[in-house]
Design a protein around this motif. Structure first.
Motif, PDB file in Angstrom:
ATOM      1  N   VAL B 243     -15.094 -12.304  19.306  1.00 13.93           N
ATOM      2  CA  VAL B 243     -15.556 -13.690  19.413  1.00 13.93           C
ATOM      3  C   VAL B 243     -15.283 -14.423  18.099  1.00 13.93           C
ATOM      4  O   VAL B 243     -14.742 -15.534  18.083  1.00 13.93           O
ATOM      5  CB  VAL B 243     -17.056 -13.732  19.770  1.00 13.93           C
ATOM      6  CG1 VAL B 243     -17.613 -15.137  19.567  1.00 13.93           C
ATOM      7  CG2 VAL B 243     -17.258 -13.284  21.199  1.00 13.93           C
ATOM      8  N   LEU B 244     -15.649 -13.793  16.984  1.00 17.73           N
ATOM      9  CA  LEU B 244     -15.447 -14.472  15.707  1.00 17.73           C
ATOM     10  C   LEU B 244     -13.976 -14.568  15.326  1.00 17.73           C
ATOM     11  O   LEU B 244     -13.567 -15.514  14.669  1.00 17.73           O
ATOM     12  CB  LEU B 244     -16.245 -13.782  14.598  1.00 17.73           C
ATOM     13  CG  LEU B 244     -17.585 -14.481  14.407  1.00 17.73           C
ATOM     14  CD1 LEU B 244     -18.717 -13.561  14.716  1.00 17.73           C
ATOM     15  CD2 LEU B 244     -17.697 -15.070  13.025  1.00 17.73           C
ATOM     16  N   ALA B 245     -13.184 -13.559  15.783  1.00 17.98           N
ATOM     17  CA  ALA B 245     -11.760 -13.576  15.436  1.00 17.98           C
ATOM     18  C   ALA B 245     -11.048 -14.717  16.145  1.00 17.98           C
ATOM     19  O   ALA B 245      -9.988 -15.162  15.711  1.00 17.98           O
ATOM     20  CB  ALA B 245     -11.125 -12.234  15.785  1.00 17.98           C
ATOM     21  N   ALA B 246     -11.643 -15.194  17.253  1.00 13.44           N
ATOM     22  CA  ALA B 246     -11.025 -16.289  17.998  1.00 13.44           C
ATOM     23  C   ALA B 246     -11.256 -17.636  17.321  1.00 13.44           C
ATOM     24  O   ALA B 246     -10.667 -18.643  17.683  1.00 13.44           O
ATOM     25  CB  ALA B 246     -11.590 -16.320  19.423  1.00 13.44           C
ATOM     26  N   TRP B 247     -12.125 -17.646  16.353  1.00 13.70           N
ATOM     27  CA  TRP B 247     -12.477 -18.851  15.597  1.00 13.70           C
ATOM     28  C   TRP B 247     -11.254 -19.341  14.832  1.00 13.70           C
ATOM     29  O   TRP B 247     -10.524 -18.542  14.239  1.00 13.70           O
ATOM     30  CB  TRP B 247     -13.577 -18.409  14.637  1.00 13.70           C
ATOM     31  CG  TRP B 247     -14.361 -19.474  13.967  1.00 13.70           C
ATOM     32  CD1 TRP B 247     -14.444 -20.790  14.302  1.00 13.70           C
ATOM     33  CD2 TRP B 247     -15.198 -19.263  12.822  1.00 13.70           C
ATOM     34  NE1 TRP B 247     -15.287 -21.424  13.451  1.00 13.70           N
ATOM     35  CE2 TRP B 247     -15.763 -20.525  12.531  1.00 13.70           C
ATOM     36  CE3 TRP B 247     -15.528 -18.176  12.029  1.00 13.70           C
ATOM     37  CZ2 TRP B 247     -16.644 -20.703  11.472  1.00 13.70           C
ATOM     38  CZ3 TRP B 247     -16.390 -18.352  10.983  1.00 13.70           C
ATOM     39  CH2 TRP B 247     -16.957 -19.597  10.702  1.00 13.70           C
ATOM     40  N   GLN B 248     -11.018 -20.678  14.888  1.00 17.85           N
ATOM     41  CA  GLN B 248      -9.837 -21.232  14.216  1.00 17.85           C
ATOM     42  C   GLN B 248     -10.068 -21.285  12.709  1.00 17.85           C
ATOM     43  O   GLN B 248     -10.274 -22.359  12.144  1.00 17.85           O
ATOM     44  CB  GLN B 248      -9.566 -22.651  14.740  1.00 17.85           C
ATOM     45  CG  GLN B 248      -9.134 -22.708  16.177  1.00 17.85           C
ATOM     46  CD  GLN B 248      -7.630 -22.453  16.320  1.00 17.85           C
ATOM     47  OE1 GLN B 248      -6.896 -22.435  15.338  1.00 17.85           O
ATOM     48  NE2 GLN B 248      -7.183 -22.230  17.540  1.00 17.85           N
ATOM     49  N   GLN B 249     -10.065 -20.156  12.071  1.00 19.94           N
ATOM     50  CA  GLN B 249     -10.338 -20.100  10.642  1.00 19.94           C
ATOM     51  C   GLN B 249      -9.419 -19.074   9.996  1.00 19.94           C
ATOM     52  O   GLN B 249      -8.794 -18.284  10.690  1.00 19.94           O
ATOM     53  CB  GLN B 249     -11.793 -19.682  10.387  1.00 19.94           C
ATOM     54  CG  GLN B 249     -12.813 -20.773  10.623  1.00 19.94           C
ATOM     55  CD  GLN B 249     -12.785 -21.838   9.524  1.00 19.94           C
ATOM     56  OE1 GLN B 249     -12.124 -21.676   8.503  1.00 19.94           O
ATOM     57  NE2 GLN B 249     -13.485 -22.937   9.759  1.00 19.94           N
ATOM     58  N   THR B 250      -9.389 -19.077   8.686  1.00 16.65           N
ATOM     59  CA  THR B 250      -8.571 -18.066   8.017  1.00 16.65           C
ATOM     60  C   THR B 250      -9.256 -16.710   8.130  1.00 16.65           C
ATOM     61  O   THR B 250     -10.466 -16.628   8.384  1.00 16.65           O
ATOM     62  CB  THR B 250      -8.401 -18.398   6.520  1.00 16.65           C
ATOM     63  OG1 THR B 250      -9.706 -18.486   5.947  1.00 16.65           O
ATOM     64  CG2 THR B 250      -7.663 -19.696   6.334  1.00 16.65           C
ATOM     65  N   ALA B 251      -8.460 -15.665   7.933  1.00 16.04           N
ATOM     66  CA  ALA B 251      -8.985 -14.307   8.075  1.00 16.04           C
ATOM     67  C   ALA B 251     -10.126 -14.058   7.090  1.00 16.04           C
ATOM     68  O   ALA B 251     -11.082 -13.354   7.413  1.00 16.04           O
ATOM     69  CB  ALA B 251      -7.861 -13.297   7.850  1.00 16.04           C
ATOM     70  N   GLU B 252     -10.038 -14.658   5.897  1.00 14.63           N
ATOM     71  CA  GLU B 252     -11.090 -14.347   4.922  1.00 14.63           C
ATOM     72  C   GLU B 252     -12.423 -14.956   5.321  1.00 14.63           C
ATOM     73  O   GLU B 252     -13.464 -14.348   5.111  1.00 14.63           O
ATOM     74  CB  GLU B 252     -10.678 -14.766   3.512  1.00 14.63           C
ATOM     75  CG  GLU B 252     -10.146 -16.172   3.407  1.00 14.63           C
ATOM     76  CD  GLU B 252      -9.723 -16.496   1.975  1.00 14.63           C
ATOM     77  OE1 GLU B 252      -8.978 -17.469   1.812  1.00 14.63           O
ATOM     78  OE2 GLU B 252     -10.142 -15.793   1.043  1.00 14.63           O
TER      79      GLU B 252
END
Lengths: 478, 436
Positions: B243-252
């Motif tokens: 779920v969080l990995a689908a967030w449009q954000q950088t990996a860090e």
């Protein structure tokens, strides 16, 4: 120097713009303030409660009515270990060791009532203290701040520009390190505050300063690790993943693995086991309740000869009291021999565990922190030793009263003759021989001395990493 | 009819495409050297955890075997040198809580609570709180047992493995291409990737557990329950990571958020919860229990003997006719005031036990919002190393102590001579109550 400040200043401006950095720093600050407040209040409450119990136990002993002195040997006494002010920062072994001991004749009891036995069981991390926040989560904030120091410049292509403009790699690294170090100093402000409060409440200033110092060194080691990884690996995500993995290994896995390895490498018999061996030794000492025990025949013969009498009844002292004294002395010698061996075994095991600090700075800083805060194993052992000294003093004091104030013929008939029994009761003023028990924490010198090898380990880690940093800095490539 | 055929065909082709996608992703994974490295790391850690646990359990069993022998020899020696009731006074009896067949996986309370005592027929409250526990520093740092590994280390491995699943592809510039070419819904691709990696982690973690359980003779239902718990737990963290990995954000940012969540669920919630629970459920202090008991026992010497015997008879009316005490010291009066001492401390002692029970019950509820603690506690329940098991052992010590009294009281009050033959039938401590 100016260039160094420029580099560090640029890093600070980047951090202040980064929501990730600011958010994490705020979380860390909140966690630190909350745990500091909660732990300090808890330990102050514990200290007040234990002091109160100590006073109550002493009052109860002194308030006992006139009776046979040996009754007081078994009435016994309780002593409580009160925590140091710095225990509000690092409670150390306090939650897992018994905090009170029952002192009585002929026995050395174990300390009872460890707080962990009565609390809700929600895993080891639920005993979160400011010290644990620094040990476990301080490195995470340092990693988050430090992982991009070089890698970010490399990804953005600015590293090549910087190097091309003539900034030597070492200077660049030193500037970045200075920026990170300033954050680490900032991070240790809550600790400095706790330490200052503890000094106000009576802990030695030197120990408090050393405590701040050891955490600064620990966090600097993590800063150096972050900087190195940032300089060596190409991508920022790779740096972060590598550092996160290293954090899992060094702070979660290795310390726990070291515990398992230690209990394998230096196994230790428990108290029940050694007690059973000791009991067969004790049986050889003779029965201190039986004046006819052959073990005390010499004492009896010497006394009779010394006073030039034939019968025990004619002695000016009560043989039973003297036998009780002699027997308690011999018994205590044996008890102490075993107690010392047990403490030595525990210390050996603790040293084996501590030696793993060469592999993980977490163990080193945790050991040093407990030693400096006065919550380590040596402190607990000293509590046991002081409790034993008090036990022996009041038991022998009572035995002396037994020997000097009671007549032998009354004493041997007191179980069958009510009038003789009444005459064996001595006045309550004799109970004042009990000393007050005040457990004083160690002086700063001995606390520092005990954390010596941990300082060595941390300094070695730091020196190696700084050396590696200098080497990498000389070869820094875009 | 025709429509149904079309649906069936499209379902078949969909399932075929799932299979081909699965095969493709599995092939990717098999070629991914870092995935293999992680599989080996997890396997290694799991082997380390279960073997450390097996070692410790072995050591505890050896300790118990040794203690049983030494305790018997010591009692025999006492009976030889002491006579009659003095022998009873000096006779200690070993009680212990042997580790269960699954204890290797979760050593739980066995590290800092006493699981062995030696008690005698004096007031029990003065004896049961003695704690011959393990090394305090080792207990504080905590052991690397399977429960700790699974509850706290495993989620971090998943976090490191899964946080960059999408962001990594985004940086590599493949993300949109992958989404566009994925047959059907693109979410399935990420679910598949995350699922495969999680399966790798789960299999590496569970394998050593199963082997160790086989070696130590764990009952199949216990092992199955543990595996199911572990599976659910890995699934939970995989979903959270996905779920969080689908967030449009950088990996860090994603990694930081996941680690923050781990700290929240594994550390902050339990720490706050423990304080809240301890505040909500007040308990008498241990010092009050033992000091009350001591006052009561010692008062026995000075109180009129009739008072002590009357208090004793309240609980043991069958001995009412035998309570006359004529001499200044008689053993039945001595043991009677020991019993009365326990009676006086009983209310406090029960409140102490109930308080621990209640705190543990609330901790069980709180664990529902702290999955790492939930898994650790659940494994400890299966291993019988939880607070309840520790309290159950304490209750068995109390039962045993009561049975010692029941055994001796008839002899004591009827003034029987205590010949060695009379000691046949002396109760022995049985380490497990029936049914457990």
């Amino acid at each position: 120097m100016i260039r160094l400040r420029v580099i560090a200043g640029a890093e600070w401006r980047y951090w202040l713009r980064s929501r990730l950095v600011l958010g994490s720093a705020l979380l860390m600050a909140g966690l630190l303030l909350a745990t500091t407040a909660v732990t300090t209040l808890r330990m102050q409450g514990e200290a007040a409660e234990r002091t109160h119990h100590q006073d109550k136990a002493e009052a109860a002993f002194l308030a006992q009515p006139a009776r046979h002195p040996h009754r007081m040997v078994h009435y016994g006494h309780y002593v409580f270990r009160t925590p140091t002010p710095l225990a509000g920062f690092d409670p150390g072994l306090d939650p897992v060791t018994g905090q009170s001991i029952f002192l009585e004749g002929h026995r050395q009891n174990t300390p009872m009532f460890a707080p962990s036995g009565a609390s809700a069981d929600l895993g080891g991390f639920s005993w979160l203290s400011p010290a644990m926040v620094y040990q476990l989560f301080g490195p995470l904030l340092v990693i988050l701040l430090g992982h991009g120091l070089i890698a970010r410049e490399r990804e953005a292509g600015t590293l090549a520009t910087l190097l091309a403009q003539g900034a030597p790699g070492r200077l660049l690294l030193a500037g970045k390190a200075a920026a990170l170090l300033s954050v680490i100093v900032l991070m240790s402000l809550p600790l400095a505050l706790s330490a200052a409060l503890a000094v106000r409440d009576g802990d030695p200033p030197l120990a408090a300063v050393a405590l701040v110092g050891v955490y600064l060194l620990y966090l600097s080691i993590w800063g150096a690790l972050a900087l190195l990884a940032s300089a060596l690996l190409r991508r920022r995500t790779a740096v972060l993943a590598a550092l996160a993995t290293l954090w899992v290994v060094l702070t979660l896995v290795l310390p726990a693995v070291a515990v398992s390895a230690t209990s394998n490498a230096a196994p230790m018999a428990g108290k029940l086991e050694t007690d059973l061996v000791m009991l067969s030794d004790l049986r050889k000492l003779g029965d201190g309740y039986n004046v006819n025990d052959p073990a005390f025949a010499r004492l009896r013969a010497e006394l009779l000869a010394e006073h030039g009498v034939q019968r025990v009844e004619d002695l000016p002292v009560n043989l039973r009291g003297l036998v009780a004294q002699a027997s308690e002395q011999k018994l205590t010698d044996t008890l102490n021999t075993y107690a010392r061996a047990q403490m030595a075994a525990e210390t050996r095991q603790a040293i084996v565990l501590a030696s793993h600090g060469w592999f993980t700075p977490l163990l080193a800083v945790a050991d040093a922190s407990r030693a400096l805060a006065g919550t380590d194993l040596a402190h607990h052992h000293r509590f046991l030793q002081e409790a034993e000294a008090l036990r022996f003093a009041f038991v022998q004091g009572l035995n002396r009263v037994h020997a000097e104030k009671l007549s032998f013929s009354d004493d041997i008939r007191r179980s069958s003759d009510a009038q003789a029994e009444a005459r064996t009761r001595v006045d309550a003023s004799h109970w004042r021989l009990l000393d007050r028990f005040v457990f004083e924490p160690d002086a700063a010198g001995s606390r520092l001395a005990r954390s010596q090898s941990q300082w060595l380990m941390l300094c070695a880690w730091f020196a190696v990493l700084v050396g590696a940093g200098a080497w990498v800095g000389g070869r820094l490539k875009p | 009819m025709g429509r149904r055929t079309v649906e069936a065909m499209s379902a078949r082709s969909a399932s075929a495409s799932v299979w081909s996608a699965l095969r493709r992703e599995a092939a990717f994974l098999a070629r991914d050297r870092s995935a293999w490295a992680w599989w080996l790391v997890v396997l290694f850690l799991s082997v380390l955890a279960v073997s450390a646990g097996l070692n410790e359990v072995h050591r505890q069993k050896a300790t118990i075997a040794h203690l049983v022998e030494a305790d018997r020899a010591e009692r025999m020696a006492v009976l030889k040198t002491r006579k009659e009731w003095s022998a009873v006074y000096h006779s200690f009896h070993l009680t212990y809580d042997p580790p269960s067949e699954f204890a290797f996986a979760a050593l739980g309370r066995r590290d800092d609570a006493a699981w062995k005592h030696r008690v005698r027929m004096l007031a029990l409250e003065g004896q049961i709180h003695e704690r011959d526990a393990g090394h305090p520093v080792l207990a504080l740092v905590g052991r690397f047992d399977f429960a700790f590994f699974a509850a706290f280390v495993l989620p971090l491995v998943l976090i490191v493995l899964l946080h960059g699943l999408r962001a990594g592809e985004r940086v590599a510039g493949r993300h949109d291409l992958l989404v566009a070419t994925a047959a059907g819904d693109s979410g399935r691709l990420w679910r598949l990737r995350a699922g495969l990696r999680a399966t790798v982690v789960f299999s590496a973690a569970v394998l050593p557990l199963v082997v160790a359980a086989g070696l130590s003779g764990t009952a199949a239902p216990t092992l199955l329950a543990a595996c199911a718990l572990l599976f659910a737990y890995v699934l939970f963290w995989t979903l959270v990571c996905a779920v969080l990995a689908a967030w449009q954000q950088t990996a860090e940012v994603i990694l930081a958020a996941l680690v923050a969540l781990w700290i929240l669920l594994g550390v902050v919630v339990p720490a706050a919860g423990r304080i809240a629970i301890d505040r909500t459920v007040p308990m008498p202090s241990g010092a009050d229990i033992v000091m009350t008991q001591r006052e009561a026992v010692n008062a026995g010497w000075d109180l009129p003997k009739a008072n002590t015997m009357a208090a004793f008879v309240e609980r043991h009316p069958q001995w009412a006719a035998y309570t006359a005490v004529e001499r200044p010291f008689e053993w039945k009066w001595y043991f009677a005031f020991q019993q009365v001492g326990d009676q006086k401390a009983q209310a406090l002692s029960e409140a102490y036990t109930d308080g621990r029970m209640e705190r543990d019950r609330l901790a069980g509820w709180l664990a529902l919002i702290a999955p790492p603690v939930l898994l650790e506690r659940a494994l400890q329940v299966l291993a019988r190393t939880d607070v309840r098991a520790s309290l159950a052992y304490e209750a068995r010590v109390r039962d045993f102590h009561a049975s010692l009294r029941e055994f001796y009281y008839p002899k004591l009050f009827r003034d029987d001579r205590l010949e060695p033959a009379a000691l046949e039938g002396l109760p022995e401590f049985s380490p497990r109550a029936a049914g457990r």
